[in-house]
Design a protein around this motif. Structure first.
Motif, PDB file in Angstrom:
ATOM      1  N   GLU A 727       0.832  -1.212   0.000  1.00  0.00           N
ATOM      2  CA  GLU A 727       0.000   0.000   0.000  1.00  0.00           C
ATOM      3  C   GLU A 727       0.859   1.252   0.000  1.00  0.00           C
ATOM      4  OE1 GLU A 727      -3.535   2.054   2.711  1.00  0.00           O
ATOM      5  OE2 GLU A 727      -2.600   0.151   3.319  1.00  0.00           O
ATOM      6  N   GLU A 728       1.853   1.275   0.867  1.00  0.00           N
ATOM      7  CA  GLU A 728       2.724   2.439   0.936  1.00  0.00           C
ATOM      8  C   GLU A 728       3.555   2.588  -0.333  1.00  0.00           C
ATOM      9  OE1 GLU A 728       6.312   4.196   3.812  1.00  0.00           O
ATOM     10  OE2 GLU A 728       5.241   2.328   4.321  1.00  0.00           O
ATOM     11  N   PHE A 729       4.007   1.480  -0.885  1.00  0.00           N
ATOM     12  CA  PHE A 729       4.834   1.527  -2.093  1.00  0.00           C
ATOM     13  C   PHE A 729       4.041   2.061  -3.285  1.00  0.00           C
ATOM     14  CE2 PHE A 729       6.581  -0.435  -5.934  1.00  0.00           C
ATOM     15  CZ  PHE A 729       7.912  -0.069  -5.842  1.00  0.00           C
ATOM     16  N   ASN A 731       1.221   3.878  -3.249  1.00  0.00           N
ATOM     17  CA  ASN A 731       0.831   5.273  -3.028  1.00  0.00           C
ATOM     18  C   ASN A 731       2.001   6.221  -3.212  1.00  0.00           C
ATOM     19  OD1 ASN A 731      -1.823   4.573  -2.452  1.00  0.00           O
ATOM     20  ND2 ASN A 731      -1.429   4.349  -0.258  1.00  0.00           N
ATOM     21  N   ARG A 732       3.206   5.761  -2.958  1.00  0.00           N
ATOM     22  CA  ARG A 732       4.376   6.624  -3.038  1.00  0.00           C
ATOM     23  C   ARG A 732       4.894   6.739  -4.465  1.00  0.00           C
ATOM     24  NH1 ARG A 732       9.358   4.947   0.635  1.00  0.00           N
ATOM     25  NH2 ARG A 732       7.708   5.129   2.214  1.00  0.00           N
ATOM     26  N   TYR A 733       4.873   5.630  -5.241  1.00  0.00           N
ATOM     27  CA  TYR A 733       5.541   5.614  -6.532  1.00  0.00           C
ATOM     28  C   TYR A 733       4.594   5.362  -7.710  1.00  0.00           C
ATOM     29  CZ  TYR A 733       9.706   5.106  -3.601  1.00  0.00           C
ATOM     30  OH  TYR A 733      10.688   5.296  -2.665  1.00  0.00           O
ATOM     31  N   TYR A 734       3.278   5.496  -7.555  1.00  0.00           N
ATOM     32  CA  TYR A 734       2.379   5.187  -8.677  1.00  0.00           C
ATOM     33  C   TYR A 734       2.527   6.175  -9.830  1.00  0.00           C
ATOM     34  CZ  TYR A 734      -0.963   8.930  -7.558  1.00  0.00           C
ATOM     35  OH  TYR A 734      -1.565  10.137  -7.346  1.00  0.00           O
ATOM     36  N   TYR A 735       3.138   7.351  -9.600  1.00  0.00           N
ATOM     37  CA  TYR A 735       3.384   8.303 -10.689  1.00  0.00           C
ATOM     38  C   TYR A 735       4.287   7.710 -11.770  1.00  0.00           C
ATOM     39  CZ  TYR A 735       1.520  12.021  -7.698  1.00  0.00           C
ATOM     40  OH  TYR A 735       0.720  12.800  -6.926  1.00  0.00           O
ATOM     41  N   LEU A 736       5.128   6.722 -11.391  1.00  0.00           N
ATOM     42  CA  LEU A 736       6.086   6.180 -12.339  1.00  0.00           C
ATOM     43  C   LEU A 736       5.438   5.288 -13.384  1.00  0.00           C
ATOM     44  CD1 LEU A 736       8.983   5.265  -9.871  1.00  0.00           C
ATOM     45  CD2 LEU A 736       8.675   7.364 -11.178  1.00  0.00           C
ATOM     46  N   ALA A 737       4.242   4.775 -13.120  1.00  0.00           N
ATOM     47  CA  ALA A 737       3.613   3.842 -14.061  1.00  0.00           C
ATOM     48  C   ALA A 737       2.180   4.204 -14.395  1.00  0.00           C
ATOM     49  CB  ALA A 737       3.657   2.417 -13.487  1.00  0.00           C
ATOM     50  N   PHE A 738       1.570   5.113 -13.685  1.00  0.00           N
ATOM     51  CA  PHE A 738       0.176   5.465 -13.919  1.00  0.00           C
ATOM     52  C   PHE A 738       0.068   6.977 -14.079  1.00  0.00           C
ATOM     53  CE2 PHE A 738       0.292   1.592 -11.402  1.00  0.00           C
ATOM     54  CZ  PHE A 738      -0.561   0.745 -12.103  1.00  0.00           C
ATOM     55  N   ARG A 739      -1.080   7.375 -14.595  1.00  0.00           N
ATOM     56  CA  ARG A 739      -1.325   8.797 -14.755  1.00  0.00           C
ATOM     57  C   ARG A 739      -1.633   9.419 -13.397  1.00  0.00           C
ATOM     58  NH1 ARG A 739      -1.774  10.495 -19.930  1.00  0.00           N
ATOM     59  NH2 ARG A 739      -1.973   8.874 -21.532  1.00  0.00           N
ATOM     60  N   ALA A 740      -1.421  10.722 -13.362  1.00  0.00           N
ATOM     61  CA  ALA A 740      -1.544  11.393 -12.075  1.00  0.00           C
ATOM     62  C   ALA A 740      -2.971  11.354 -11.541  1.00  0.00           C
ATOM     63  CB  ALA A 740      -1.063  12.845 -12.190  1.00  0.00           C
ATOM     64  N   ASP A 745      -5.177   0.514  -7.435  1.00  0.00           N
ATOM     65  CA  ASP A 745      -5.349  -0.292  -6.234  1.00  0.00           C
ATOM     66  C   ASP A 745      -3.980  -0.653  -5.663  1.00  0.00           C
ATOM     67  OD1 ASP A 745      -8.066  -0.192  -6.653  1.00  0.00           O
ATOM     68  OD2 ASP A 745      -8.099  -2.072  -7.801  1.00  0.00           O
ATOM     69  N   THR A 746      -3.933  -0.744  -4.366  1.00  0.00           N
ATOM     70  CA  THR A 746      -2.677  -1.085  -3.696  1.00  0.00           C
ATOM     71  C   THR A 746      -2.515  -2.600  -3.678  1.00  0.00           C
ATOM     72  OG1 THR A 746      -3.826  -1.036  -1.580  1.00  0.00           O
ATOM     73  CG2 THR A 746      -2.729   0.983  -2.286  1.00  0.00           C
ATOM     74  N   SER A 747      -2.276  -3.148  -4.843  1.00  0.00           N
ATOM     75  CA  SER A 747      -2.203  -4.595  -4.975  1.00  0.00           C
ATOM     76  C   SER A 747      -0.791  -5.009  -5.361  1.00  0.00           C
ATOM     77  CB  SER A 747      -3.197  -5.084  -6.035  1.00  0.00           C
ATOM     78  OG  SER A 747      -2.898  -4.512  -7.300  1.00  0.00           O
ATOM     79  N   VAL A 770       7.396  -5.170  -0.279  1.00  0.00           N
ATOM     80  CA  VAL A 770       8.364  -5.154  -1.364  1.00  0.00           C
ATOM     81  C   VAL A 770       9.751  -5.066  -0.736  1.00  0.00           C
ATOM     82  CG1 VAL A 770       9.166  -3.950  -3.417  1.00  0.00           C
ATOM     83  CG2 VAL A 770       6.732  -4.023  -2.891  1.00  0.00           C
ATOM     84  N   PHE A 771      10.648  -5.982  -1.077  1.00  0.00           N
ATOM     85  CA  PHE A 771      12.005  -6.012  -0.538  1.00  0.00           C
ATOM     86  C   PHE A 771      12.948  -5.439  -1.594  1.00  0.00           C
ATOM     87  CE2 PHE A 771       9.756  -8.867   2.122  1.00  0.00           C
ATOM     88  CZ  PHE A 771      10.433  -8.915   3.333  1.00  0.00           C
TER      89      PHE A 771
END
Length: 1028
Positions: A727-729, A731-740, A745-747, A770-771
């Motif tokens: 979830e944290e990952f 929410n923090r980095y979704y700009y890198l693969a999705f539109r703003a 979903d935090t899957s 995520v490690f």
């Protein structure tokens, strides 16, 4: 050239001034010669070949300081990992003056024992928001990583600096504070200067010269720098732990007291103020005296002490201390030095054989004067004490040894509470401004600078506490680097090889557990009045059944501990007394009676669980509420014996020991450290002789082993230092693969999409986390920063366009508003001008009408007069044909107006009534008298036949002379006016049909005047004058 590059155009010199420069003047007329010389130099440089410059155009020194990074900057990149290769690698870098080396995200710092030019503002700019591997390892890079992590993740950070005493921890803390202050530039420049002055001031009071370090920290310091959510520094807070107060009264061989005593002595000596603070000029005080007897010589001749004293005064001033507070601090420090000179002697009396007294009262009087208390009160508190038993107060005298212990306890309490007060005062002056940001919404970067591990020839209670604290720091490092990481591998089902490490948890349990831990046993033995150091060692031996504890044979009052850093032998002499740290209540009561407000505050505020002075919000004057009435009202004459009988101050209570303070200090320190994301700096001491460019392999190898550097390299190479929830990952980095605008979903699948889009490798997914490797987070942050930068550019252009549109609309609206205002104003001014023109024309018309009507009336009057003259009466004399017009004298006016008068308010007529009939009047009718506007003389009122003459005049101002219409000036004026009116009449527009000219009062007057008929003179003179 420097002047030409000035950006401020107001201060930049003009071209004319530059042409007057001597360098430019000497080149005039020598153009060809200079060109040839320049061409020759260029050709010579090309033949020799240009020297390779380092990155960012840095100038190479005699010892080349590399600015370019290389793969060997990180020990994780080494192909073969063993102790010999690591030592050789560190030695080669140290000889090249590259004192910093990475172990993953951990920094190793070797003390160079010399000044290096790698901490300038240019280097601060070099390590600002760039990739860690873009530049060589540096302490600024660690500070920048903590700062960027705080701003990016909105999470508190913690930088933990550890190492032996003399490894460079204090200097590393200075550099981190310097760079964080540079990164978090605030608008308040004074605040940045204050934060930079905190460390020098606190270290002057808390650092001292030890056997292995000239600037050894004798306390634990945790500095919290507070930032706004945008990353601007807004304040700071210091937490201090376990000050070594015993150093005030006694130092080991080859060691010195706290720095501040030497600084203040040298400063006051050069300022000729030693007499003011009652300090001797020849012999040094006992607390700072040494065996070699060169203290005064060093104080007088050393410039360093004098310069440090000036620097401390600047620190006080910049941070915000008042002159009164600084003066009180100096007085208390001088009083401590004078207290150490108080000596006691035993006296024998008939009833008491163990009584003590002060044979030389000079030092006692000096200390009492500086503390603003009475010397008799101080002497009684030092040489006697009172005990309350069953409601009765018993006064007992102190022996010489007991009085000496009380004196030393008072000195330690004075210094310890003064140090806590300075720290609290700094925190109050550097607290964040509530108007800028709330403390809850701000973020912190904590910097831990604690005393290093120590192993002297003679180790006492202070070394035991210091080494236990270092054991706790090492345990925190092991837990964060090894234990927690490997525990999460197992819980998340990640296949990772486990790394064996040395766990010091059993040693900490031996020290801190209850009730059979070493500190608990020490507290228990300290509560027994008959306990001795020998009984303490025996208790340790009987109860501490650990392999880490042993008692050496043939050595009394000693025990040994196998620490993580090696074996240390402790001498138990004085353990119980140092742990008790007893301060008699009689001393507290006497010091509370001081006239010095600061001293009152020091001994009126309670102590916290960590042994520090509590931050008191109450007023200082309220400190004497618990004192006896005769003390709080004044100090004219105080009965010390009655004061010591006060039950609230002399009741024996269970006091906290130093061991209990130490336990709570460790708990408080850990509670602050675990909140933030840790960053570790491991300081290494290359040699014990403090020699520059001297690398001792054996000495470095020992430090690398007990700090676990080799195991750290292994786990950083094989393990995953960053474990982030899905979830944290996302929410923090979704700009890198999705539109703003998309919120995925935090899957697990979305996390994989982000990692693949970022083109990362060697990552592992667990059940919920995520490690990532230690370098993955930095790469993700750089990619995220690039995306955010592009978004910021788009936002900037969009906001600029919207701003331009708003500005254009606002400009048009303002232009329209200006036109409306202008039209309204012009209409207003036009109406005002029209009103003035109308008023002027009306006044001119009235003036013309009045003049013309007057002219017409005079013309008609003259015609009537000519008619009368043309038909004379033969019965009249020629002189009687024309009535005489004479100005009326005051007597005549009085006679005429003496009868009772009535005035008609509407017509302005005055009616004269007589009490009886007037002679010459027919029927006794009243006769009205009047004048023509004040221009005709008033004739006597006589009876005349025909119509009654009704005269009228306009009111005349008081004192105004009557105007004669037949004067030559009037004739000339009216002739000229008639010619003007004739001309204007020809230009006058015809009156509109139906328009009626309203006649005013003057018109009515002339209308009435035209109907007046003159009375013949014989008729008017027939009757007698009216009676008065």
């Amino acid at each position: 050239m420097c002047r030409c590059l000035i950006k401020d155009f107001e201060t930049r010199p003009a071209v004319i001034h530059l042409l007057e420069h001597p360098f430019i003047k000497q080149a005039h007329g020598r153009d060809m010669l200079l060109r040839k010389q320049l061409a020759t130099l260029i050709r010579q440089q090309q033949e020799l070949g240009c020297r390779t410059k380092t990155k960012h155009e840095r100038i190479n020194t005699s010892k080349t300081l590399k600015v370019e990074s290389c793969p060997n900057d990180d020990l994780v990149n080494l192909e073969v990992l063993d102790e010999e290769i690591i030592i050789t690698h560190l030695q080669r870098r140290y000889e090249d003056l590259q004192i910093y080396t990475y172990v993953g995200d951990i920094l190793i710092a070797l003390n160079p024992f010399q000044n290096l030019n790698i901490y300038s503002p240019q280097f601060s700019k070099l390590y600002h928001g760039v990739k860690r591997m873009s530049n060589p390892p540096h302490i600024f890079a660690t500070a920048d990583a903590a700062y960027q992590g705080m701003v990016t993740f909105c999470k508190d950070q913690c930088i933990i600096i550890s190492g032996e005493s003399g490894a460079g921890k204090t200097e590393s803390a200075h550099l981190i504070v310097q760079h964080l202050t540079f990164l978090g530039k605030a608008n308040n420049r004074t605040l940045r200067e204050k934060i930079l002055q905190v460390n020098p001031l606190v270290e002057a009071f808390g650092n001292a010269c030890s056997a292995i370090n000239h600037n050894s920290s004798r306390f634990g310091k945790y500095l919290e720098m507070k930032f706004t959510p945008t990353g601007a520094v807004m304040g700071a807070k210091i937490s201090e732990y376990l000050l070594e107060k015993s150093r005030v009264i006694k130092q080991a061989v080859g060691e010195k007291n706290f720095h501040i005593f030497y600084y203040i002595y040298a400063g006051l000596y050069h300022q000729k103020q030693l007499k003011e603070y009652r300090l001797p000029e020849k012999a040094p005080p006992r607390y700072i005296d040494s065996e070699h007897g060169k203290v005064m010589q060093d104080i007088v001749s050393s410039k360093q002490y004098k310069e440090q004293f000036d620097a401390i005064q600047d620190c006080f001033r910049i941070i915000g201390f008042t002159k009164e507070e600084v003066n009180s601090v100096y007085k208390i420090l001088s009083a401590i030095l004078n207290t150490g000179n108080i000596e006691f002697a035993a006296i024998t009396s008939q009833h008491q054989t163990d009584k003590s007294e002060v044979p030389n009262a000079e030092a006692l009087e000096n200390a009492a004067a500086l503390l603003s208390i009475g010397p008799e009160e101080l002497q009684e508190a030092l040489t006697s004490h009172c005990v309350v038993t069953r409601g009765e107060t018993i006064i007992r005298t102190n022996t010489v040894d007991k009085a000496t212990d009380v004196r030393d306890a008072m000195s330690k309490a004075l210094y310890g509470r003064l140090f806590s007060w300075i720290v609290n005062r700094i925190n109050a002056l550097l607290q964040p401004d509530k108007n800028i940001c709330n403390a809850e919404s701000g973020m912190n970067v904590g910097i831990l600078d604690i005393f290093g591990f120590e192993n002297f020839q003679k180790n006492s209670f202070e070394q035991l506490c210091i080494n236990i604290a270092n054991e706790q720091i090492q345990f925190y490092f092991n837990q964060h680097i090894f234990a927690l990481e490997q525990l999460e591998y197992q819980s998340e089902g990640v296949d990772a090889s486990l790394v064996e490490y040395e766990d010091n948890r059993p040693i900490l349990d031996m020290f801190l557990q209850k009730p059979m831990g070493l500190l608990s046993l020490l507290d228990e033995e300290s509560r027994f009045p008959q306990a001795t150091d020998q009984t303490l060692v025996d208790k340790f031996e009987d109860n501490l059944r650990f392999k880490y504890f042993w008692r050496p044979k043939r050595v009394e009052l000693c025990f040994g501990i196998q620490h993580y850093a090696g074996q240390v032998l402790y001498n138990v002499d004085g353990f119980l007394e140092k742990n008790r740290d007893t301060l008699p209540a009689d001393i507290v009561v006497v010091l509370r009676t001081s006239e010095n407000k600061l001293l009152q505050q020091l001994f009126s505020s309670p102590l916290t669980k960590t042994g520090n002075l509590a931050t008191s919000r109450a007023r200082v004057t309220a400190a004497s509420r618990s004192l006896p009435p005769q003390i709080s009202t004044g100090r004219n004459k105080v009965d010390t014996m009655e004061m010591m009988r006060h039950p609230e101050e002399t009741t024996n209570m269970r006091r906290q020991t130093v061991a209990s303070y130490f336990r709570y200090s460790l708990m408080d320190l850990l509670s602050k450290m675990v909140v933030g994301q840790p960053h570790f700096v491991r300081c290494i001491k290359p040699n014990d002789g403090r020699q520059a460019l001297c690398f001792c392999k054996d000495r470095v190898m020992v430090q690398l082993r007990y700090t676990g550097i080799l195991e750290t390299v292994s786990i950083r190479r094989q393990g995953y230092s960053h474990r982030i929830l899905f979830e944290e990952f996302v929410n923090r980095y979704y700009y890198l693969a999705f539109r703003a605008h998309q919120m995925p979903d935090t899957s697990r699948e979305n996390a994989i999409t982000i990692l693949e889009r970022a083109k990362l490798d060697n990552w592992v997914l667990g059940r919920t986390k995520v490690f990532l490797k230690y370098y993955h987070v930095e790469q993700l942050n750089l990619l995220l920063r690039e995306v955010i930068a592009r978004v910021v550019v788009l936002q900037a252009y969009t906001k600029g366009w919207l701003g331009a549109q708003r500005y254009r609309r606002e400009r048009e609206r303002r232009a329209h508003g200006a036109i409306v205002i202008q039209s309204a104003w012009r209409g207003y001014t036009a109406r005002q001008n029209l009103r003035l023109i109308r008023k002027e024309r009306e006044e001119a018309a009235i003036c013309i009408q009045s003049v013309y009507r007057g002219h017409r009336v005079r013309k008609e009057y003259s015609m009537q007069t000519n008619n009368v003259n043309s038909a004379p009466d033969p019965s009249l004399r020629p002189s009687d044909k024309i009535p005489r017009l004479q100005p009326q004298r005051p007597e005549q006016a009085q006679e005429c107006t003496s009868p009772t008068e009535k005035e008609d308010p509407d017509s302005g007529e005055r009616e004269v009534k007589h009490d009886g009939p007037v002679k010459g009047s027919a029927g006794g009718d009243p006769v009205k008298c009047g004048t023509f506007g004040g221009n005709l003389p008033d004739a006597p009122c006589e009876e005349a036949p025909g119509p009654v003459l009704k005269l009228q005049r306009t009111p005349r101002r008081r004192g105004q002379q009557p105007k004669l219409l037949n004067s030559p000036e009037d004739s000339l004026y009216y002739n000229q006016l008639n010619r003007t009116l004739d001309y204007q009449g020809s230009q006058r527009k015809p009156r509109k049909l139906g328009q009626i000219k309203v006649l005013d009062g003057e018109d009515e007057y002339y209308k009435l005047l035209s109907t007046v008929e003159w009375i013949p003179e014989e008729e008017s003179s027939a009757g007698p004058p009216p009676t008065q």
